[in-house]
Design a protein around this motif. Structure first.
Motif, PDB file in Angstrom:
ATOM      1  N   GLN A   1      -0.044  78.319  55.895  1.00  0.00           N
ATOM      2  CA  GLN A   1      -1.064  79.257  55.431  1.00  0.00           C
ATOM      3  C   GLN A   1      -2.352  79.129  56.241  1.00  0.00           C
ATOM      4  OE1 GLN A   1      -1.718  79.199  51.210  1.00  0.00           O
ATOM      5  NE2 GLN A   1       0.461  78.951  50.723  1.00  0.00           N
TER       6      GLN A   1
ATOM      7  N   GLU B   1      -4.795  75.199  47.731  1.00  0.00           N
ATOM      8  CA  GLU B   1      -4.508  76.624  47.554  1.00  0.00           C
ATOM      9  C   GLU B   1      -5.684  77.339  46.884  1.00  0.00           C
ATOM     10  OE1 GLU B   1      -0.903  76.853  45.384  1.00  0.00           O
ATOM     11  OE2 GLU B   1       0.371  76.249  47.065  1.00  0.00           O
TER      12      GLU B   1
ATOM     13  N   LYS C   1      -7.800  80.197  49.031  1.00  0.00           N
ATOM     14  CA  LYS C   1      -7.481  81.538  48.525  1.00  0.00           C
ATOM     15  C   LYS C   1      -8.579  82.520  48.892  1.00  0.00           C
ATOM     16  CE  LYS C   1      -5.941  83.872  44.312  1.00  0.00           C
ATOM     17  NZ  LYS C   1      -5.656  83.709  42.859  1.00  0.00           N
ATOM     18  N   ASP C   2      -9.811  82.037  48.890  1.00  0.00           N
ATOM     19  CA  ASP C   2     -10.955  82.853  49.322  1.00  0.00           C
ATOM     20  C   ASP C   2     -11.224  82.521  50.794  1.00  0.00           C
ATOM     21  OD1 ASP C   2     -13.158  84.394  49.633  1.00  0.00           O
ATOM     22  OD2 ASP C   2     -14.392  83.358  48.134  1.00  0.00           O
TER      23      ASP C   2
END
Length: 955
Positions: free
Chosen positions: A160, A119, A123-124
């Motif tokens: 994700q 994660e 995230k970037d």
């Protein structure tokens, strides 16, 4: 940094830890800090290599410290460095800290540590974009390390990553390009990435399909040895194809239109030696099982109807259905794979008349040869066969009868008495009756009862024909003729008296058969009621007070049979008219108790699961858990409300037209009409409720407004009153406000209820319109299909006519040229021939012989037409050979009559010794040698289109 990482991830050294462990842990933390500083500040490339190698080696033992302190350093190295080894080491280190399998055993690390690191990394979006940019690098270490890291990220955070990959420019396309990489290890990892990406994301599935994904996957399958010789890579490729096609109608249409179905046929060519073809290894079985699932997903019953129809036609056209039938008879096939193949054949022929006809002509080599459906049914009633094989045969038989009234009638005809005596060959009806009454084999009882119920379902004529079936029963050393319906009831009553050992599932299956038989058939109800022992038995079962689960199910199904006897009663049996049956139920059971027994069935878990999917009984249950059939649950759902309303005198006017005449036929349209009447009645009841709610709403509104007026008056009075009176008025005002608020809340609830009823009314009205237009749309589609066929035939005829006219015109011009040549050579031409505009063929043949020898030109129109027919035959031969995936034999110069001689024999499929479905005296047969012969291939095509009369008689 270490303190921050410990607090962030819930890790830290406790006070109870020994001093040596603490010292070792501190040493590791300090080492990682120094290595990170060295990696960032060192100017020598060798020092940076050594530092990064050390960090990589520590990343397994000190995963938390490396992840919290070195992750951003590693990302900077990947971004800034141009050295392939540094980039590769950084990628491998990141992969280690995100791989749970690389974690050394430790009680202090949280279980989801790798997921948290993932994660942080994704995230970037720039980090993920950087990984995909590295896929363009051809350097092996960089590309392979980046592929491994991307795959690990997807495994940790699949959903994700699927969304973020779509945001990266050419993200999916870059992974697809890896399938063409000549280095197999990178290509294989790319297949795993695509497998993980395509499990739930339809958009990625479509991108892969339209980026030539199917072509590349099939090239890999063929390169790895196809189905029979391929390994785990072929298995991964088939899993990827399943992900792309399952529940993705866009990809399914593209797969069908691009003729990928034709390529699937090649995978069923069982080539090689006999030993290799019969040696069923675990990998070969897995690959073939996945291929069968791929075929099934295109014709599954829950798929779009148009896709099912088109794929079924394609399976037949390219010979895939025939190859599936061959697989059923191949020696030594594992039972699990054979069961799946039988289910696949069933779904390929389900509702398709041409495929069902082809399947009925398939013969098994035995003495004498028998249809394959007969051999399958014999295996179904054999208690030595595994349950999953027997249940798959039942599903295949149901698909064989689906929307095929002719085959249903043939099955019933095998049970009817014959005029000619003598012992006949084993037929379908005899097999089903044998299994239906087989003692001590409840699986055969259940399967055969369900098969018979499907045979007579939705056909009043077949139900009446089945009433004529007589069984020879040996009672007290005497043979007595008993009807099939009465024998079913005798089995139930005798098993209740413990004279015959029939288990619970056997009783339920017979009651389901009787319920299907009675539904919509007043003639069957009359025969059923004519025996005075049947109704007392059902009453005794329905009035039982046992609370055990099996007893409650028997009570519910028996009550349902009683309800059908009332619902379809023609009032011809005086002792058991509808009113008298109702009185008996009210006195012996009670309407409320009767309704509760019916509701118990509809609320049962097995009933709910079976109603959701047709194959539930054949996939997810064990033999002891066999209970309801899908068609029975549909029948129960459509008639339960009618029976309850009939007892409550609410729906007496909706009893079917068949109650007035025993000759009337209850069709699907009448069932739809009953359902429409139910919805109309519900709409009337809801309209009445809506009116009541509206009146109540108006009353509450008036009351609320009146209270508000009273409250305002009291407030005005309170301003002019003395303090005691003012306090009294304020108390009264507060009471009125509370009451007003309560009324407003109640009014709001009534409005919500009103809106809900109006929505339900709209849904019911839409359902009624859909039911009314359903049959009309079906007829329109059939007429449009026939119209398109007629138009195509007409255009073909017009084209042929134009070709003939053109040919005649050319012949006429040639004849005029011939006459001119004859005149130039001094030959005489009569005046009639010179002036005539039309030429007869016999006159041309009577021309001078010398002219014909000198001029080697065809002068007979029939010869030209014959030559055109010959070319047509050659083209037909080419089409036939293409259909069987064989090239035409160019050296064959035989005449057309010898070349296309077709024997009127049924289609025979070779088999071997090790198949349980075939007798043991059959010799192994090489199907490939049989199938590759052109003449026999043409016989197979001919038998598909025109089965001989002998084949139909066997059915």
């Amino acid at each position: 940094m270490s303190f921050f990482g410990s607090k962030l991830f819930g890790y830290g050294t406790g006070s109870s830890t020994s001093g040596s462990n603490a010292e070792s842990s501190l040493t590791g933390v300090e080492t990682i800090e120094r290595l990170c500083d060295r990696l960032q500040s060192s100017l020598l490339i060798e020092d940076r290599h050594d530092a990064l190698k050390t960090i990589k080696s520590l990343s397994k033992k000190y995963k938390l410290e490396v992840g919290t302190q070195a992750m951003h350093v590693l990302i900077d190295v990947i971004k800034q460095s141009t050295d392939p080894e540094l980039i590769s080491l950084s990628l491998d280190t990141l992969c280690n800290i995100m791989n749970p399998s690389e974690t050394e055993q430790s009680s202090h690390l949280p279980a989801d540590l790798c997921t948290q690191f993932t994660e942080m990394f994704i995230k970037d979006l720039a980090n993920l974009t950087l990984m995909f940019d590295l896929l363009d690098e051809f350097e092996f270490q960089i590309r392979w390390s980046s592929v491994k890291l991307i795959n690990q990220l997807i495994l940790n955070q699949s959903e994700q990553l699927q969304d973020k990959v779509l945001q990266i420019p050419r993200g999916v396309s870059r992974i697809i390009d890896l399938l063409s990489d000549s280095r197999e290890i990178i290509r294989n990892d790319a297949i795993l990435i695509l497998n993980n990406l395509t499990k739930t994301n339809a958009n990625i599935q479509k991108i892969i399909a339209f980026e030539s994904g199917f072509d590349r996957i099939m090239e890999i399958i063929e390169g790895e040895g196809s189905v029979l010789d391929g390994g785990v890579i072929v298995e991964d490729c088939f899993n990827l194809l399943l992900n792309l096609l399952q529940k993705n109608y866009s990809n399914q249409s593209f797969f069908k239109e691009a003729n990928y179905i034709k390529k699937i046929c090649k995978y069923f060519e069982l080539s090689g030696s006999d030993d290799s073809a019969t040696n069923w290894t675990q990998q070969k079985t897995t690959n073939l099982s996945l291929l069968l699932r791929l075929i099934q997903c295109l014709v599954a019953p829950n798929n779009q109807q148009q896709i099912i129809i088109d794929c079924q036609k394609a399976y037949n056209h390219f010979g895939l259905l025939h190859r599936l039938c061959v697989l059923l008879t191949w020696p030594g096939v594992p039972s699990d794979l054979l069961s799946q193949a039988i289910c696949t054949v069933g779904e390929v022929i389900r509702g398709n008349e041409a495929n069902q006809l082809l399947f009925s002509t398939v013969m098994m080599q035995s003495n004498p040869p028998r249809p394959i459906i007969t051999i399958l049914l014999l295996s179904m009633i054999n208690e030595k066969q595994p349950f999953h094989l027997r249940s798959s045969i039942l599903y295949c038989f149901e698909c064989f009868l689906y929307k095929n009234e002719e085959k249903k009638a043939q099955v019933i005809e095998t049970l009817l008495p014959k005029e000619t005596g003598g012992i006949s060959d084993i037929n379908t009806g005899q097999i089903l009756c044998t299994g239906l009454f087989a003692p001590n084999d409840f699986v055969s009882n259940w399967l055969c009862a369900v098969a018979l119920a499907h045979t007579i379902s939705n056909s009043n004529t077949l139900k009446e024909q089945l009433l004529r079936v007589q069984l020879a029963i040996n009672t007290q050393d005497k043979i007595q003729a008993v009807s099939l319906l009465q024998q079913c009831m005798n089995i139930l009553s005798e098993s209740s008296n413990n004279t015959i050992n029939y288990q619970f599932q056997s009783k339920i299956s017979i009651l389901m058969l009787i319920s299907t038989w009675l539904s919509g058939c007043p003639a069957a109800v009359n025969v059923f009621l004519s025996n005075e022992q049947n109704i007392p038995y059902l009453i005794s079962q329905a009035s039982a007070t046992d609370t055990e689960e099996k007893s409650l199910i028997m009570q519910g199904v028996s009550s349902f049979c009683l309800g059908l006897s009332m619902l379809y009663n023609s009032e011809q049996i005086d002792a058991f008219t509808a009113e008298k049956l109702k009185d008996i139920i009210m006195k012996r059971i009670g309407i409320e108790q009767f309704e509760q027994k019916l509701e118990y069935i509809s609320q049962h878990e097995a009933y709910t699961k079976t109603l959701k999917q047709p194959k539930f009984a054949f996939i997810s249950v064990k033999p002891n858990d066999l209970l309801f059939d899908y068609e029975f649950t549909r029948l129960y759902k459509s008639n339960e409300t009618l029976v309850i309303n009939l007892l409550k005198n609410k729906k007496k006017e909706e009893r079917r037209d068949s109650n007035c005449s025993t000759d009337s036929r209850v069709s699907l349209d009448q069932q739809n009409a009953l359902i429409i009447n139910q919805y109309k009645q519900l709409i009337r009841e809801q309209d009445a409720k809506i009116k009541e709610q509206q009146q109540l709403n108006q009353t509450l509104t008036k009351t609320c407004s009146q209270l508000q007026v009273n409250m305002q008056e009291l407030m005005a009075k309170s301003g002019r009153s003395s303090p005691p009176e003012k306090l009294q008025y304020e108390t009264r005002i507060n009471q009125l406000e509370v009451k007003c608020n309560l009324l407003e809340e109640k009014c709001a609830e009534q409005e919500d209820e009103l809106c809900k009823l109006q929505r339900e009314k709209g849904i019911f009205e839409e359902t009624i319109n859909n039911l009314k237009t359903m049959d009309k749309n079906t007829e329109v589609l059939e007429l449009r299909f026939e119209n398109s066929q007629l138009k195509s035939e007409l255009s073909q005829i017009n084209q042929d006519q134009e070709n003939l006219l053109t040919l005649l015109q050319e012949m006429e011009d040639k004849l005029k040229n011939y006459k001119k040549l004859l005149k130039q050579h001094g030959e005489g031409v009569s005046d009639d021939e010179d002036e005539s505009d039309e030429i007869e063929p016999n006159k041309i043949n009577q021309s001078d012989d010398s002219c014909e020898k000198n001029q080697d030109i065809p002068n007979n129109i029939h010869s030209i037409i014959d030559s055109k027919d010959t070319s047509s035959n050659e083209s037909n031969l080419l089409l036939n050979n293409n259909y069987m995936n064989e090239s035409p034999d160019t050296d064959n110069s035989a005449s057309s009559s010898d070349q296309y001689k077709i024997e009127s024999e049924p289609l025979t499929i070779p088999t071997g010794e090790n198949v349980d479905l075939v007798t043991s005296d059959v010799k192994p047969f090489n199907f490939l040698q049989y199938f590759n012969k052109p003449i026999q291939s043409e016989q197979f095509i001919h038998n598909q289109k025109k089965p001989s009369g002998d084949e139909l008689d066997l059915m």
